[in-house]
Design an enzyme around this catalytic site. Structure first.
Site, PDB file in Angstrom:
ATOM      1  CG  HIS A 144     -16.725  18.151  20.546  1.00 31.74           C
ATOM      2  ND1 HIS A 144     -16.950  18.834  19.371  1.00 31.74           N
ATOM      3  CD2 HIS A 144     -17.815  18.387  21.330  1.00 31.74           C
ATOM      4  CE1 HIS A 144     -18.121  19.459  19.434  1.00 31.74           C
ATOM      5  NE2 HIS A 144     -18.664  19.195  20.614  1.00 31.74           N
TER       6      HIS A 144
ATOM      7  CD  GLU B 166     -21.380  21.874  20.034  1.00 36.29           C
ATOM      8  OE1 GLU B 166     -21.968  20.928  20.612  1.00 36.29           O
ATOM      9  OE2 GLU B 166     -20.193  22.167  20.274  1.00 36.29           O
TER      10      GLU B 166
ATOM     11  CG  HIS C  80     -21.817  15.940  21.900  1.00 30.56           C
ATOM     12  ND1 HIS C  80     -22.627  16.428  20.897  1.00 30.56           N
ATOM     13  CD2 HIS C  80     -21.068  16.998  22.332  1.00 30.56           C
ATOM     14  CE1 HIS C  80     -22.377  17.715  20.728  1.00 30.56           C
ATOM     15  NE2 HIS C  80     -21.432  18.082  21.585  1.00 30.56           N
ATOM     16  CD  GLU C  81     -18.833  17.324  25.324  1.00 37.11           C
ATOM     17  OE1 GLU C  81     -17.804  17.832  24.829  1.00 37.11           O
ATOM     18  OE2 GLU C  81     -19.934  17.899  25.353  1.00 37.11           O
TER      19      GLU C  81
END
Length: 337
Positions: free
Chosen positions: A170, A247, A166-167
């Site tokens: 980003h 998100e 997830h990070e």
């Protein structure tokens, strides 16, 4: 799992929207400059100036000040780009970690980076029981993923991999750079707005004490105040819009990298409402995997709710709404995991 074409189409569309929103944030500086110019003219007016005269003169001053405002904002962004890692470290107490200290964490992140040909970001840890994580940096050599001790303690290997993915998404999508610019710009707008509000109080007391009345003075003050409030509110709305969109895409990107929607869902359920970093400023919390800080009636929540994010993963990524099968060892990397 989301089709690759659909996911990348959404990413590209989001980047275009984000560029427009960031441009909108910078335009708000000129709106605030106009409001502050009008406020200053209203303060200096002796009560004889008409409203349209004050409005016209404020517009002229704004045009003259525009290059200076642009330079100030540019220098502010440049300084933040140079020192953001140091500033975040001071704000959160995050420390660099080595492969020897967290071998499994490094291995998981390295494998994810290799699978997509990405450079390995730095890893940092915050020694707190709150489970959370965030990505930061404005240049490739600054990209960092920071996790908390509470996250490592609560999540198993698959869930931890999903959070890292997830990070990493980003970073891969350019979200960290965009969000840090947005946070910096809005922070400066908020500072200017607070300064203007205090100045307005001084203006009002001075006007009352001097007995100056008439003309467009008070009407100009009302217009200036309205413009400053609108600029501040719009900056907040734009920042929240940027956070919420990213998100969903980062959750989808995590599924694309790990091929495991259930792990992402399970990780979200385990951290829900528990990730408050007590001493961290709100700007840092906006970068986090989950931000439990809410405004009234969630109107000013920077993140979509965990339930909404899980619902998106169930509908579009094939995840299961309730995950009971994934174990939850005491420490990530435990052989039992």
């Amino acid at each position: 799992m989301l089709p690759a074409f659909g996911l990348y189409t959404h990413i590209q569309a989001n980047r275009r929207r984000s560029a427009l929103l960031i441009a909108g944030l910078f335009i708000l500086f000129y709106l605030m400059t106009y409001g502050l110019s009008l406020l200053w003219l209203a303060f200096a007016d002796d009560g004889s100036g008409a409203l349209d005269t004050l409005l016209s003169e404020a517009a002229t001053r704004t045009l003259w000040l525009a290059p200076l405002v642009t330079a100030i904002v540019g220098v502010w962004i440049w300084c933040a780009a140079r020192f953001n890692a140091f500033i975040l470290g001071l704000a959160t107490g995050a420390n660099d970690i080595t492969r020897a200290e967290e071998t499994e964490l490094f291995t998981l992140l390295q494998n994810l980076c290799i699978s997509r040909g990405l450079s390995m970001p730095r890893l940092r840890i915050i020694e707190t029981d709150a489970p959370n994580a965030y990505a930061s940096g404005m240049r490739p050599e600054q990209y960092t993923i920071t996790v908390t001790r509470g996250l490592l303690d609560r999540l198993d290997k698959r869930e931890l991999e999903a959070v890292l993915a997830h990070e990493l998404t980003h970073i891969r999508n350019g979200d960290v750079r965009t969000m840090m610019i947005a946070v910096l710009v809005v922070g400066l707008i908020s500072f200017i707005g607070e300064f203007a509000w205090r100045s307005l109080g001084s203006v009002s007391r001075s006007a009352t004490g001097s007995g100056k009345k008439g003309g467009g003075r008070f009407a100009a003050m009302a217009v200036a105040l309205a413009l400053l409030i609108v600029a501040w509110m719009l900056s907040i709305v734009i920042r929240f819009s940027l956070s919420r969109r990213r998100e969903y895409l980062a959750d989808a990107g995590a599924v694309e990298l790990t091929h495991n929607a259930d792990a992402m869902i399970s990780a979200l359920r385990k951290i829900e409402g528990k990730g408050e970093l007590q001493d961290a400023p709100s700007a840092v919390m906006e970068l986090c995997l989950d931000n439990p800080r809410k405004g009234f009636s969630d109107l000013f929540a920077t993140h979509p709710s965990i339930e909404d994010r899980i619902d998106a993963l169930v509908r579009y990524a094939g995840g299961q709404p309730v995950i009971d099968a994934l174990p939850s060892p005491a420490v990530a990397g435990d052989p039992a995991a």
